[in-house]
Design a protein around this motif. Sequence first.
Motif, PDB file in Angstrom:
ATOM      1  N   CYS A   1      98.952  63.650  94.223  1.00 13.91           N
ATOM      2  CA  CYS A   1      97.541  64.067  94.195  1.00 13.91           C
ATOM      3  C   CYS A   1      97.150  64.563  92.804  1.00 13.91           C
ATOM      4  O   CYS A   1      96.073  64.239  92.288  1.00 13.91           O
ATOM      5  CB  CYS A   1      97.304  65.160  95.229  1.00 13.91           C
ATOM      6  SG  CYS A   1      97.382  64.604  96.945  1.00 13.91           S
TER       7      CYS A   1
ATOM      8  N   LEU B   1      94.187  63.003  90.157  1.00 16.09           N
ATOM      9  CA  LEU B   1      93.146  63.782  89.493  1.00 16.09           C
ATOM     10  C   LEU B   1      93.272  63.678  87.972  1.00 16.09           C
ATOM     11  O   LEU B   1      92.266  63.587  87.249  1.00 16.09           O
ATOM     12  CB  LEU B   1      93.208  65.249  89.930  1.00 16.09           C
ATOM     13  CG  LEU B   1      92.336  65.632  91.137  1.00 16.09           C
ATOM     14  CD1 LEU B   1      92.703  64.813  92.372  1.00 16.09           C
ATOM     15  CD2 LEU B   1      92.467  67.133  91.434  1.00 16.09           C
TER      16      LEU B   1
ATOM     17  N   ASN C   1      84.165  67.980  93.557  1.00 19.07           N
ATOM     18  CA  ASN C   1      83.423  68.714  94.570  1.00 19.07           C
ATOM     19  C   ASN C   1      83.244  70.164  94.125  1.00 19.07           C
ATOM     20  O   ASN C   1      84.228  70.866  93.856  1.00 19.07           O
ATOM     21  CB  ASN C   1      84.177  68.665  95.910  1.00 19.07           C
ATOM     22  CG  ASN C   1      83.477  69.475  96.979  1.00 19.07           C
ATOM     23  OD1 ASN C   1      83.594  70.681  97.006  1.00 19.07           O
ATOM     24  ND2 ASN C   1      82.742  68.811  97.850  1.00 19.07           N
TER      25      ASN C   1
ATOM     26  N   GLU D   1      92.348  63.364  97.810  1.00 22.07           N
ATOM     27  CA  GLU D   1      93.340  64.165  97.086  1.00 22.07           C
ATOM     28  C   GLU D   1      92.811  65.576  96.811  1.00 22.07           C
ATOM     29  O   GLU D   1      93.569  66.548  96.920  1.00 22.07           O
ATOM     30  CB  GLU D   1      93.706  63.469  95.775  1.00 22.07           C
ATOM     31  CG  GLU D   1      94.548  62.210  95.940  1.00 22.07           C
ATOM     32  CD  GLU D   1      93.716  61.008  96.362  1.00 22.07           C
ATOM     33  OE1 GLU D   1      94.309  60.019  96.834  1.00 22.07           O
ATOM     34  OE2 GLU D   1      92.467  61.053  96.214  1.00 22.07           O
ATOM     35  N   GLU D   2      91.540  65.701  96.457  1.00 19.39           N
ATOM     36  CA  GLU D   2      90.961  67.032  96.243  1.00 19.39           C
ATOM     37  C   GLU D   2      91.048  67.854  97.522  1.00 19.39           C
ATOM     38  O   GLU D   2      91.471  69.018  97.513  1.00 19.39           O
ATOM     39  CB  GLU D   2      89.495  66.906  95.813  1.00 19.39           C
ATOM     40  CG  GLU D   2      89.291  66.407  94.411  1.00 19.39           C
ATOM     41  CD  GLU D   2      87.830  66.451  94.009  1.00 19.39           C
ATOM     42  OE1 GLU D   2      87.101  67.344  94.482  1.00 19.39           O
ATOM     43  OE2 GLU D   2      87.397  65.578  93.228  1.00 19.39           O
ATOM     44  N   ARG D   3      90.618  67.252  98.633  1.00 17.64           N
ATOM     45  CA  ARG D   3      90.635  67.955  99.924  1.00 17.64           C
ATOM     46  C   ARG D   3      92.042  68.394 100.294  1.00 17.64           C
ATOM     47  O   ARG D   3      92.276  69.542 100.686  1.00 17.64           O
ATOM     48  CB  ARG D   3      90.080  67.039 101.016  1.00 17.64           C
ATOM     49  CG  ARG D   3      90.067  67.652 102.411  1.00 17.64           C
ATOM     50  CD  ARG D   3      89.995  66.553 103.456  1.00 17.64           C
ATOM     51  NE  ARG D   3      91.202  65.715 103.421  1.00 17.64           N
ATOM     52  CZ  ARG D   3      91.243  64.456 103.842  1.00 17.64           C
ATOM     53  NH1 ARG D   3      90.152  63.863 104.282  1.00 17.64           N
ATOM     54  NH2 ARG D   3      92.374  63.766 103.776  1.00 17.64           N
TER      55      ARG D   3
ATOM     56  N   TYR E   1      85.136  72.803  96.321  1.00 17.13           N
ATOM     57  CA  TYR E   1      86.579  72.763  96.087  1.00 17.13           C
ATOM     58  C   TYR E   1      86.908  73.371  94.720  1.00 17.13           C
ATOM     59  O   TYR E   1      87.880  74.102  94.554  1.00 17.13           O
ATOM     60  CB  TYR E   1      87.091  71.333  96.152  1.00 17.13           C
ATOM     61  CG  TYR E   1      87.062  70.708  97.535  1.00 17.13           C
ATOM     62  CD1 TYR E   1      87.054  71.495  98.686  1.00 17.13           C
ATOM     63  CD2 TYR E   1      87.045  69.319  97.683  1.00 17.13           C
ATOM     64  CE1 TYR E   1      87.030  70.921  99.948  1.00 17.13           C
ATOM     65  CE2 TYR E   1      87.024  68.732  98.947  1.00 17.13           C
ATOM     66  CZ  TYR E   1      87.008  69.538 100.069  1.00 17.13           C
ATOM     67  OH  TYR E   1      86.987  68.976 101.324  1.00 17.13           O
ATOM     68  N   ARG E   2      86.072  73.017  93.727  1.00 23.33           N
ATOM     69  CA  ARG E   2      86.317  73.541  92.377  1.00 23.33           C
ATOM     70  C   ARG E   2      86.253  75.064  92.381  1.00 23.33           C
ATOM     71  O   ARG E   2      87.092  75.743  91.781  1.00 23.33           O
ATOM     72  CB  ARG E   2      85.282  72.969  91.405  1.00 23.33           C
ATOM     73  CG  ARG E   2      85.540  73.343  89.940  1.00 23.33           C
ATOM     74  CD  ARG E   2      84.385  72.880  89.038  1.00 23.33           C
ATOM     75  NE  ARG E   2      84.000  71.518  89.331  1.00 23.33           N
ATOM     76  CZ  ARG E   2      82.759  71.147  89.648  1.00 23.33           C
ATOM     77  NH1 ARG E   2      81.802  72.079  89.733  1.00 23.33           N
ATOM     78  NH2 ARG E   2      82.469  69.898  89.890  1.00 23.33           N
TER      79      ARG E   2
ATOM     80  N   GLY F   1      83.961  64.241  97.387  1.00 22.95           N
ATOM     81  CA  GLY F   1      85.149  64.359  96.566  1.00 22.95           C
ATOM     82  C   GLY F   1      86.261  63.542  97.199  1.00 22.95           C
ATOM     83  O   GLY F   1      86.157  63.068  98.327  1.00 22.95           O
TER      84      GLY F   1
ATOM     85  N   ASP G   1      89.123  69.502  87.196  1.00 24.95           N
ATOM     86  CA  ASP G   1      89.491  68.189  87.721  1.00 24.95           C
ATOM     87  C   ASP G   1      88.902  67.919  89.100  1.00 24.95           C
ATOM     88  O   ASP G   1      88.999  66.791  89.606  1.00 24.95           O
ATOM     89  CB  ASP G   1      91.022  68.066  87.799  1.00 24.95           C
ATOM     90  CG  ASP G   1      91.670  67.923  86.426  1.00 24.95           C
ATOM     91  OD1 ASP G   1      90.927  67.662  85.459  1.00 24.95           O
ATOM     92  OD2 ASP G   1      92.898  68.083  86.327  1.00 24.95           O
ATOM     93  N   PHE G   2      88.300  68.932  89.724  1.00 23.81           N
ATOM     94  CA  PHE G   2      87.745  68.788  91.077  1.00 23.81           C
ATOM     95  C   PHE G   2      86.253  68.502  90.972  1.00 23.81           C
ATOM     96  O   PHE G   2      85.480  69.319  90.463  1.00 23.81           O
ATOM     97  CB  PHE G   2      88.002  70.058  91.901  1.00 23.81           C
ATOM     98  CG  PHE G   2      89.443  70.250  92.273  1.00 23.81           C
ATOM     99  CD1 PHE G   2      89.892  69.932  93.548  1.00 23.81           C
ATOM    100  CD2 PHE G   2      90.358  70.730  91.347  1.00 23.81           C
ATOM    101  CE1 PHE G   2      91.224  70.095  93.902  1.00 23.81           C
ATOM    102  CE2 PHE G   2      91.697  70.891  91.678  1.00 23.81           C
ATOM    103  CZ  PHE G   2      92.128  70.576  92.958  1.00 23.81           C
TER     104      PHE G   2
END
Length: 615
Positions: free
Chosen positions: A560, A564, A501, A473-475, A504-505, A470, A498-499
């Motif tokens: 970020c 996304l 990973n 920005e996700e992290r 993360y989602r 991912g 929008d994530f």
Amino acid sequence: MATDRGGIPPTTLQQIRDTVDIVDVVSRYVTLSKVGQNHRGLCPFHNEKTPSFNVNPGKQMFYCFGCGTGGDVFSFLMNRERFSFVEAVNELAQQAGIELPTTSIQRTSGFDRDQRKTLEHLHRLAHAWFQQNLHESTQGQGALTYLQDRGLALDTVKDFGVGYALPSWDGLLHYLCKNGAKAADLLQAGLVVAKQPSTSGESKRDGYYDRFRSRVMVPIMDLRGNVIAFGGRILEEGTPKYLNSPETPLFNKGRNLFGMDRAREAASQLNNLLIVEGYFDVMVLHQHGIRHAVAPLGTALTAEHVSLLRRFVKNVVLMFDGDAAGLGATLRTMDVFINTGVTVKVVRLPAGEDPDSYVRAHGGDQVLALQQQARPLVEFAVEQCLEGATKASVEERTRRVDDVLRILAKVSHPIEKEEYFKQVAERLGISQSLLMQRSPVLLARQVSRDSRQQSSPNLPARGRVQDQKGSREERDLVTLLIQGMIEPDQILALRPEDFLNPEYRRLVTMSLAHVNQDGVFDSEALLAEAAMNQDFSALVAQLSVSEQHFDDCRDYVKGCLNVLERRRLKTTLDELIARLRIAEREHHVEQIAEINAEIDSLREQKAGLAISPQA
């Protein structure tokens, strides 16, 4: 996988977290120095020269960037002391002076906490009485001589707390009752047996007799070193030769391993556990320096045994007797260990030998040398099935082939399985293709059952949290969210879809469940939920202790979110363009106009978004 809460209410768990300072707990094991918002030190879970172990007092979480171990204060004790979750909760509750609800204890252990203390006290008294009989009574001298003849030094006898049950029918009963015990409690503890109903006017105490008589008594301990049961070896003629305590509220033979309380430290250091067959095997091996040896308690190894030992090691060596019974015991373990993440190897002792006799004859170094030569369990099992097969009848060879195929059905790696097929075919002079044709026919029903077993979740192995797939920005968004650094209006703008990973989602989804309508995020509630889920506790701990600095955090989060959003819009645009091409090919004029309008609108939205923030 969610951790079993043992019926303990979440409010009680949170009260313990709020009361106990994780820095204080960890400092008993690790020298910590404050670095930024964290405390840092050398990891207690792996060897390292440069500190990578971090504790965050604000989030009450720890994480090691070297080995990937992380979690809350409960997780720390579970990893460091190899406690179960309930054991860790009890330990910290006692330290904090917090009373756990009685209903939780009852649900966890099946009986009242005060009653547990009573039974533990009775076992301590019985243990002391057995030891006194061995070392101070005339009758105990014969038992002591027997132990010495079995190769046990006096120091080992005392170290393991071995004792002796007198030949009398009610010696222990009278001793414990004089010390205030009730006969009903002794019966529940498994220390006495009830006589058959009688009309002779016996007193309540006279209606019972000692379970153990004229036996060498070996105490069975739990992981905390508390006596929970006994194993008795008869000295005179009689049956059974070995007699264990019955199952009680304290003791379940399918969940406990003899010597585990002593072997746990050495086993953890070696990442290896040596499983032998009996009490004397364990005691003599420990006497010769083999301190990672344990034994089941008169029963075959169970799935619960595997769950217990998996808390300490990932590698197991089986060393059972060299006779047919020992061979059978070894082969029966295969189904128990399959798909558990535990690597199992086998040492086959010479015929007529057991670990006890072998270590006394050859010494501890030779036992360790044998352990180094141990063979994988599947390889060992296949070899046993094929032994002597080349000279067997056609019917016998066919039976053995089927036995081998049943074993190989448990092998999940296709290359490994094919190699075994090749070896068996060459060994028996059978076409490999015939073996592979026979396998699905023979094992269809077995494979179906194995598939159901494989669908059951297993505890994940502890290890480094892998670099997550991912965007940066996700992290960063997930990290800042968990650390409470995203403002309410921006939290409401988060969209799990929008994530890319999946972890993360899922964390964003979990987090949004703890956000009210005004965008206020209850980070403590998320941390408490994540701590109960072994799939996420280490990841949340890692993100909690990560240190990041931004000149303008709000502006960075906005950037970020825009990245996304732009990515999501691009994906939608790509889908619309694909639909447009199809509509153009098929000359759907109205559909073409509608899609073009959508495309123009999305392009305007995308153009209006800010460019990705710079690190």
